[in-house]
Motif scaffolding. Sequence first.
Motif, short mmCIF file in Angstrom:
data_model
loop_
_atom_site.label_atom_id
_atom_site.label_comp_id
_atom_site.label_asym_id
_atom_site.label_seq_id
_atom_site.Cartn_x
_atom_site.Cartn_y
_atom_site.Cartn_z
N VAL A 3 29.25 42.50 56.86
CA VAL A 3 29.88 43.77 56.84
C VAL A 3 31.35 43.80 57.18
O VAL A 3 32.23 44.45 56.77
N LEU A 4 31.59 43.12 58.45
CA LEU A 4 33.05 43.14 59.06
C LEU A 4 34.03 42.48 57.90
O LEU A 4 34.93 42.85 57.57
N VAL A 5 33.40 41.52 57.57
CA VAL A 5 34.06 40.73 56.54
C VAL A 5 34.59 41.41 55.45
O VAL A 5 35.79 41.36 54.84
N HIS A 6 33.71 42.10 54.81
CA HIS A 6 33.89 42.97 53.48
C HIS A 6 34.70 44.11 54.08
O HIS A 6 35.57 44.73 53.12
N TRP A 7 34.72 44.47 55.20
CA TRP A 7 35.33 45.86 55.73
C TRP A 7 36.83 45.42 56.01
O TRP A 7 37.81 46.30 55.49
N LEU A 11 30.34 45.91 46.75
CA LEU A 11 29.31 46.30 47.62
C LEU A 11 28.08 45.16 47.26
O LEU A 11 27.27 44.87 48.15
N PRO A 12 28.05 44.75 45.88
CA PRO A 12 26.85 43.70 45.35
C PRO A 12 26.70 42.60 46.33
O PRO A 12 25.83 42.08 46.85
N LEU A 13 28.05 41.98 46.30
CA LEU A 13 28.22 40.81 47.18
C LEU A 13 27.77 40.93 48.71
O LEU A 13 27.11 40.13 49.16
N MET A 54 28.19 34.81 42.67
CA MET A 54 28.88 36.26 42.55
C MET A 54 30.48 36.03 43.15
O MET A 54 31.37 36.60 42.63
N ARG A 55 30.44 35.19 44.26
CA ARG A 55 31.88 34.86 44.77
C ARG A 55 32.80 33.98 43.93
O ARG A 55 34.21 34.31 43.75
N ARG A 56 32.28 33.41 42.83
CA ARG A 56 33.10 32.79 41.67
C ARG A 56 33.40 33.46 40.50
O ARG A 56 33.78 32.81 39.53
N ARG A 57 32.98 34.84 40.36
CA ARG A 57 33.05 35.41 39.30
C ARG A 57 34.50 35.66 39.02
O ARG A 57 35.27 36.05 40.05
N PRO A 58 35.04 35.57 37.75
CA PRO A 58 36.44 35.72 37.63
C PRO A 58 37.01 37.01 37.23
O PRO A 58 36.09 38.02 37.37
N VAL A 59 38.09 37.05 37.39
CA VAL A 59 38.82 38.61 37.00
C VAL A 59 38.48 39.09 35.64
O VAL A 59 38.13 40.16 35.39
#
Lengths: 415, 295
Positions: A19-23, A56-58, A398-403
């Motif tokens: 949560v902190l990382v995403h925040w 949020l999904p990640l 999900m982390r490797r999803r391209p732009v």
Amino acid sequence: MTWLAPWAWIGLVAVAAPVLVHWLARHQAERLRFPTLQFLVSTSPVSVRRHRLRDLPLLLVRVAIVVAAVAALAQPVWVRPGAPAARPARAVVLDTSASMQRALGDGRVGAVVAREVADALAGDAGESADAASPAIVVPADRVSDGVAQAAAWLATQDGPREVVVVSDFQVGALVASDLEVVPADAGVRMVPIAVGGPVTAAPAPVRGRLRVLAGAEDAAAVAASEAAARATLEKTSGVFFDEKDTRRLFQVVLVFPSAPDRDALRASSQPIDTPGLFDWVADIRREFRRVTGGAEKTSGVFFAKKTPDVFSETGLVVFADDEPGSLDAAALMAAILSASDAPVLPVAEREPDTLAPSTLESWQRQSPVSIPGRSSGRSDGRWFWALALVLFGVEAWMRRRPVAQNVEVAHADAA
Amino acid sequence: MITPSLSPALVASVDDLEVVARLIVEGMRSGQHRSPFHGFSNEFSQYRAYRPGDDLKYLDWKVLARTDRLYTRQFRETTNMSAMICLDSSGSMAYPETGFSKFRYASMMAAALAHLIVMQGDAVGLMTMQGGRLVYVPARGGRGHLRTVLAQIDRLEPAREWEPSIVIPRAADLLKRRGLVCVISDFYDAPDQTRVELRRANRRGHDVALLQVVSKEEVDLPFAGDLEFEDLETGSRVLIDPRRARAGYRQSIAEFLEGWRTGARRDGFDYALMTTDEAPSEALRGFLLRRGATR
């Protein structure tokens, strides 16, 4: 579902990490090289908020990974409702070595306390709802031998099972390899008895004076007080008599019920010391055999009776019977005993070191927990580990999803 | 004469079109170009019998008066149209950096135009900027020269330097006669100065055509999630939430494109907006058809 390690749920605080990382991870925005920024910077407002949850999904997937891992660490167990509980079969190894004759801090004899503990442990197992989960107590002078006997017994048992060793754990009494005979799925528990005082079992004969009794009145007195002597001996010394094990009797008394000239023997008696007593007795027996030409009739006297005043006086009582060789044997023994002084060892030197608590703890294995509806105490945490692994794969994807994928999503939104 | 900048499909698709020059083109070729300088640089060749449809201004009235016969004068062609293509090679044209970039699209357009112009006997040249230096290919005709132009286009790489305030006036100056100045760009760089220079070239008698090339993503800003946008020319960065900025961005760029379209119409320039997702052949065909219809 129950949890074998519910304290592991404390690990849920780790959910705060993603949560902190995403925040806070503003710098992780993907970079896109664009022809011109003049139309972007002129649009107000355009900058993202500095602190807000991103992707949020990640984030949800990452939180789910943490929760699954914590749940696995809590060792979940699925149970079948209504099934009876199964308790482990328990083999209690009771250390009966000489070192257990020392006293605890409260003055009680270690062997007595150990016996009580062993009985209690065996009783617990015996009170199991499952009648097929018995318990035994294995007394042993050598703990390693007792463990081997216990392991052999456990091998015949089904379901959860464990070995409990009650001992003062002298150095050398038990080593890690001794536990290898215990079945791998059986629990191992170490119950140390913290003896530390001097040996109290046989102080009187150790440093007493040799005293020889003879005559029928002594034999009668011995026979009458035999039961009381045993009880007293067990209570005061912690030495437990086994009908098949007569060695302990040698430790405390030698009886020649009808020796005719006890005054002469008494006059010639000398102090002896317990550690050398057995050797002396062995020497005596060898000497008897030599004197009597190998006759075994005199050997019986050494297996003779106890007397209540053995420990009430500070002397070793030697009885002789009416047999022809008995007087000679008593006289000979007295002569031998008086001829040589056994070494008197200080108590401190004879006191053994005990194993470190950390060592005992490392030898322990978790006892199978009795869970209704389960035949074994193993947890089902592997399913949560598998779930965490799958979620980890999803997170990597999900982390490797391209732009470009974001572009497609946006197009779909626009449509 | 097939080069990487001029695909066979593109040539085949536009080869049936004719580049229609405007009024103020000095040369005339096979009746397709109307020259503002009657008799100038044209050399009388012969008479031929009048045929219905011939322009009456070429009817020899003196011969008609003397002989009562209709003759049309014919001239030997000595001049043709000169076109100078100004190709934007700035960094912004490199978008998108993967796939079909705007610069590639513009290069194909330039090559196609050069090919068409040369094939109908006109002269074509190239003016651009590379590495801070002007790249100039004089306007000439012939297949050999076309190959030179195409090779030069093919060597270009989009970089940060491209100053329209230098490229456009130099192109207008180096066209020795009045001709066509065709600028292919996204017109992001110094738009006000660019307009000034285009009007100046137009006042010098040149026909001006503008091909504005943009990508679909530039117009729609279809991205999702926070993105750090980096300017391809200046390198400056800004963190943007495209979802929130999309409406304002679309309005701004729409106003920018509309400003170029209306400005070109007001100044009498030919103008075409081309997006990179549009088939190059169709875009070029549409441009030439519109140009032909207005002349």
